[in-house]
Scaffold this motif. Structure first.
Motif, PDB file in Angstrom:
ATOM      1  N   TYR A  90      49.172  63.179   3.350  1.00  0.00           N
ATOM      2  CA  TYR A  90      48.525  62.183   2.494  1.00  0.00           C
ATOM      3  C   TYR A  90      48.700  60.662   3.059  1.00  0.00           C
ATOM      4  CZ  TYR A  90      47.205  58.859  -0.978  1.00  0.00           C
ATOM      5  OH  TYR A  90      46.550  57.938  -1.812  1.00  0.00           O
ATOM      6  N   LEU A  91      50.102  60.564   3.579  1.00  0.00           N
ATOM      7  CA  LEU A  91      50.516  59.004   4.114  1.00  0.00           C
ATOM      8  C   LEU A  91      49.646  58.934   5.631  1.00  0.00           C
ATOM      9  CD1 LEU A  91      54.294  59.323   3.435  1.00  0.00           C
ATOM     10  CD2 LEU A  91      52.542  57.754   2.368  1.00  0.00           C
ATOM     11  N   GLN A 136      47.029  56.015   6.283  1.00  0.00           N
ATOM     12  CA  GLN A 136      47.178  55.218   7.589  1.00  0.00           C
ATOM     13  C   GLN A 136      45.811  55.200   8.425  1.00  0.00           C
ATOM     14  OE1 GLN A 136      50.394  56.473  10.083  1.00  0.00           O
ATOM     15  NE2 GLN A 136      50.317  54.800  11.450  1.00  0.00           N
ATOM     16  N   GLU A 137      45.172  56.367   8.325  1.00  0.00           N
ATOM     17  CA  GLU A 137      43.850  56.303   9.197  1.00  0.00           C
ATOM     18  C   GLU A 137      42.748  55.747   8.125  1.00  0.00           C
ATOM     19  OE1 GLU A 137      43.538  60.674   9.654  1.00  0.00           O
ATOM     20  OE2 GLU A 137      45.298  60.583  11.215  1.00  0.00           O
ATOM     21  N   GLU A 190      42.237  56.217  -0.292  1.00  0.00           N
ATOM     22  CA  GLU A 190      42.709  54.820  -0.914  1.00  0.00           C
ATOM     23  C   GLU A 190      43.962  55.127  -1.647  1.00  0.00           C
ATOM     24  OE1 GLU A 190      40.281  52.484  -3.242  1.00  0.00           O
ATOM     25  OE2 GLU A 190      38.396  53.119  -2.150  1.00  0.00           O
ATOM     26  N   GLU A 191      44.974  54.265  -1.426  1.00  0.00           N
ATOM     27  CA  GLU A 191      46.315  54.603  -2.305  1.00  0.00           C
ATOM     28  C   GLU A 191      46.251  54.711  -3.630  1.00  0.00           C
ATOM     29  OE1 GLU A 191      50.826  53.124  -1.523  1.00  0.00           O
ATOM     30  OE2 GLU A 191      49.375  51.431  -1.623  1.00  0.00           O
ATOM     31  N   CYS A 192      46.909  55.774  -4.040  1.00  0.00           N
ATOM     32  CA  CYS A 192      47.068  56.282  -5.523  1.00  0.00           C
ATOM     33  C   CYS A 192      48.697  56.652  -5.603  1.00  0.00           C
ATOM     34  CB  CYS A 192      46.121  57.435  -5.646  1.00  0.00           C
ATOM     35  SG  CYS A 192      46.502  58.087  -7.525  1.00  0.00           S
TER      36      CYS A 192
END
Length: 101
Positions: free
Chosen positions: A47-48, A52-53, A57-59
């Motif tokens: 996920y990280l 980064q790519e 979206e951050e969750c």
């Protein structure tokens, strides 16, 4: 033997892809060292990388600032018993867990 069965169940609950290997990791809560959050380290790393790519979206699913822990994938709260094996929650644990999930 029973501990392996419990670990397999936890992997099934938190894994999104049964074909990928599951590497369980756990971090204790500040209020109680035997109350832990368990997550799949491999899934979190994937996920990280996608984050980064710019592919996702951050969750945030769990944040324990005192431990420097931010998780973005499925996780599971449980207790460690006197043998260090995963065990069920006790009354009142939900109050602690809900602060961070």
């Amino acid at each position: 033997m029973e501990d392996m069965f419990v670990e397999e169940l936890i992997c099934e609950m938190i894994s999104e892809d049964a074909c990928e290997p599951c590497e369980l990791a756990c971090v204790s809560f500040v209020e109680d060292e035997n109350l832990v959050i368990v997550y799949d380290r491999n899934q979190e790393n994937r996920y990280l990388q996608q984050l980064q790519e710019g592919k996702v979206e951050e969750c945030v699913t769990c944040h324990i600032p005192q431990k420097g822990l931010i998780l973005h994938t499925r996780c599971y709260a449980c207790r460690l018993n006197e043998n260090g094996d995963f065990d069920g929650l006790k009354d009142g644990d939900e109050q602690i867990v809900h602060r961070y999930l």
